[in-house]
Design an enzyme around this catalytic site. Sequence first.
Site, mmCIF file in Angstrom:
data_model
loop_
_atom_site.group_PDB
_atom_site.id
_atom_site.type_symbol
_atom_site.label_atom_id
_atom_site.label_comp_id
_atom_site.label_asym_id
_atom_site.label_seq_id
_atom_site.Cartn_x
_atom_site.Cartn_y
_atom_site.Cartn_z
ATOM 1 N N HIS A 38 0.884 -1.161 -0.050
ATOM 2 C CA HIS A 38 -0.094 0.062 -0.155
ATOM 3 C C HIS A 38 0.866 1.270 -0.140
ATOM 4 C CE1 HIS A 38 -3.019 2.889 1.183
ATOM 5 N NE2 HIS A 38 -4.029 1.890 0.829
ATOM 6 N N ASP A 70 -7.836 -5.397 0.132
ATOM 7 C CA ASP A 70 -8.561 -6.420 -0.900
ATOM 8 C C ASP A 70 -7.777 -7.807 -0.810
ATOM 9 O OD1 ASP A 70 -9.801 -4.053 -1.807
ATOM 10 O OD2 ASP A 70 -8.209 -3.264 -2.984
HETATM 11 N N1 CMC Z 1 3.902 -7.845 -4.764
HETATM 12 C C1 CMC Z 1 5.354 -7.686 -4.998
HETATM 13 N N2 CMC Z 1 6.228 -6.517 -4.741
HETATM 14 C C2 CMC Z 1 5.662 -5.411 -4.551
HETATM 15 C C3 CMC Z 1 4.249 -5.201 -4.200
HETATM 16 C C4 CMC Z 1 3.443 -6.371 -4.510
HETATM 17 N N3 CMC Z 1 2.242 -6.279 -4.361
HETATM 18 N N4 CMC Z 1 3.883 -3.982 -3.837
HETATM 19 C C5 CMC Z 1 5.095 -3.610 -4.011
HETATM 20 N N5 CMC Z 1 5.978 -4.342 -4.331
HETATM 21 C C6 CMC Z 1 7.534 -3.931 -4.363
HETATM 22 C C7 CMC Z 1 7.968 -3.158 -5.306
HETATM 23 O O1 CMC Z 1 8.081 -4.016 -6.503
HETATM 24 C C8 CMC Z 1 8.841 -2.111 -5.133
HETATM 25 O O2 CMC Z 1 10.234 -3.130 -5.026
HETATM 26 P P1 CMC Z 1 11.448 -2.484 -5.283
HETATM 27 O O3 CMC Z 1 11.871 -1.554 -4.330
HETATM 28 O O4 CMC Z 1 12.490 -3.682 -5.313
HETATM 29 O O5 CMC Z 1 11.611 -1.873 -6.592
HETATM 30 C C9 CMC Z 1 8.788 -2.040 -3.521
HETATM 31 O O6 CMC Z 1 7.678 -3.183 -3.321
HETATM 32 C C10 CMC Z 1 7.978 -0.709 -3.189
HETATM 33 O O7 CMC Z 1 6.736 -0.733 -3.866
HETATM 34 P P2 CMC Z 1 6.077 0.491 -4.713
HETATM 35 O O8 CMC Z 1 5.653 0.122 -6.150
HETATM 36 O O9 CMC Z 1 7.339 1.522 -4.798
HETATM 37 O O10 CMC Z 1 5.118 1.143 -3.860
HETATM 38 P P3 CMC Z 1 3.885 2.095 -4.203
HETATM 39 O O11 CMC Z 1 3.423 2.757 -2.894
HETATM 40 O O12 CMC Z 1 4.232 2.736 -5.340
HETATM 41 O O13 CMC Z 1 2.624 1.130 -4.507
HETATM 42 C C11 CMC Z 1 0.751 -0.304 -4.492
HETATM 43 C C12 CMC Z 1 1.559 0.652 -3.844
HETATM 44 C C13 CMC Z 1 -0.587 -0.434 -3.675
HETATM 45 C C14 CMC Z 1 0.328 0.293 -5.814
HETATM 46 C C15 CMC Z 1 1.553 -1.734 -4.603
HETATM 47 O O14 CMC Z 1 1.879 -2.051 -3.381
HETATM 48 C C16 CMC Z 1 0.731 -2.548 -5.552
HETATM 49 O O15 CMC Z 1 0.563 -2.761 -6.751
HETATM 50 N N6 CMC Z 1 0.034 -3.840 -4.792
HETATM 51 C C17 CMC Z 1 -0.842 -4.702 -5.504
HETATM 52 C C18 CMC Z 1 -2.119 -4.032 -5.953
HETATM 53 C C19 CMC Z 1 -3.042 -3.767 -4.875
HETATM 54 O O16 CMC Z 1 -3.125 -4.791 -3.998
HETATM 55 N N7 CMC Z 1 -3.566 -2.537 -4.765
HETATM 56 C C20 CMC Z 1 -4.575 -2.257 -3.568
HETATM 57 C C21 CMC Z 1 -4.185 -1.259 -2.745
HETATM 58 S S1 CMC Z 1 -5.436 -1.026 -1.482
HETATM 59 C C22 CMC Z 1 -6.869 -0.529 -2.301
HETATM 60 C C23 CMC Z 1 -6.843 0.971 -2.664
HETATM 61 O O17 CMC Z 1 -6.326 1.834 -2.113
HETATM 62 O O18 CMC Z 1 -7.481 1.216 -3.665
#
Ligand code: CMC
Length: 396
Positions: A272, A330
Amino acid sequence: TNKFTYDPGFMSTAACNSTITYIDGDKGELLYRGYPIEQLAVNCDFLETCYLLLNGELPNAQQKKTFVDTVTNHTMVHEQMQFFFRGFRRDAHPMSVLVGTVGALSSFYHDSLDINDPHHREVSAIRLIAKLPTLVAMSYKYSIGQPFIYPRNDLSYSANFMRMMFSTPCAEYEVNDVLVRALDRILILHADHEQNASTSTVRLAGSSGANPFACIAAGIACLWGPAHGGANEAALNMLEDIQKQGGVERIGEFIAKVKDKNSNVKLMGFGHRVYKNYDPRAKLMRETCHEVLTELGLHDDPLFKLAMALEKIALEDDYFVQRKLYPNVDFYSGIVQRALGIPVSLFTGIFAMARTVGWIAQWNEMISDPEQKIGRPRQLYVGAAKRDVPSMDKRK
Ligand code: CMC
């Protein structure tokens, strides 16, 4: 020479003061008007939570009764609304139907609406909260070719919704308290989440003085995206895929794929932007999942077992520990909704139904704030310098 701060995604910009929702992402804490989500989920129903978000305080017994009566009296939609539904393809995505029909409500409540009058704003809020379940259920009934079911005023908010979804003129839906309570909890947990993308969209649309029904339609459009409200659908699809490939025994292989940076596979329902600790909503949702499956005699549900095994393995794995990736709301909400009989394509519609109160509370807060201006971000211009228009024969 640019004097503006570059902040894509508004990662470090606070666009408003707000008294509605507080999140501490490091602690994994979520408060509505100061009250912890864990306490609200256990002690309050969804309409009490709506009252709290809209008014700042929990209702006493009399205030609750008046509020529930008022919402209940607005659950029907104008009979003319049926014709909007009939214009859609039967296989239209429910979110496209919702964007259209909620936007259409603005044409029913426009001329007499003065958004500077707090009473008018309150009536709009009530209308939206009351009519969203009716519209979501109508979009489902239309998609499966069944007659629309009118709301019933003697039922609770969530029971009425379940009945509008699952009753037919031939067979009345039997209200089950455990399932109704589970839906109510889903609604409470999704009711507000401060300045997320769809809420910011509603505020931005509303900052021009636009009609509140049109602003909520804009919020629904934003919520539809897979990076926002569409994640519950993606999490359930992921679990079903692993299950099809062999279930729990294939988790190791799946996790290895997630950790492989070239694979582009993510563990959906994990991670998240704000929570760097366990999402408090995920804990409550896991509990609800357990209750619903037990009630339905599905305690051996393979998807729930798979989800719990997957969570356990991920939480012990260095990759997830180092990146502070925990289950979000989720991860379990799809399993609960599926057990309630809600089709996957309607998951985001349920989210919209829940978030409407948050959107309208935030819109109201913005309109009442004397410091609020029209939302108008600036940019860093990186295009061509000033130049003259060449004649046609000189153009390349
Ligand atoms: N699975 C594997 N790796 C992950 C995941 C995941 N679900 N989420 C983040 N990472 C890794 C990402 O690859 C990165 O790795 P590195 O530092 O090696 O490059 C690190 O963790 C940091 O992630 P980020 O992408 O910089 O984090 P963010 O804050 O930009 O993204 C997120 C947050 C929710 C978009 C992401 O965690 C994600 O895509 N999760 C899966 C989709 C999901 O479940 N979304 C629901 C969110 S809650 C409902 C809502 O708010 O609408």
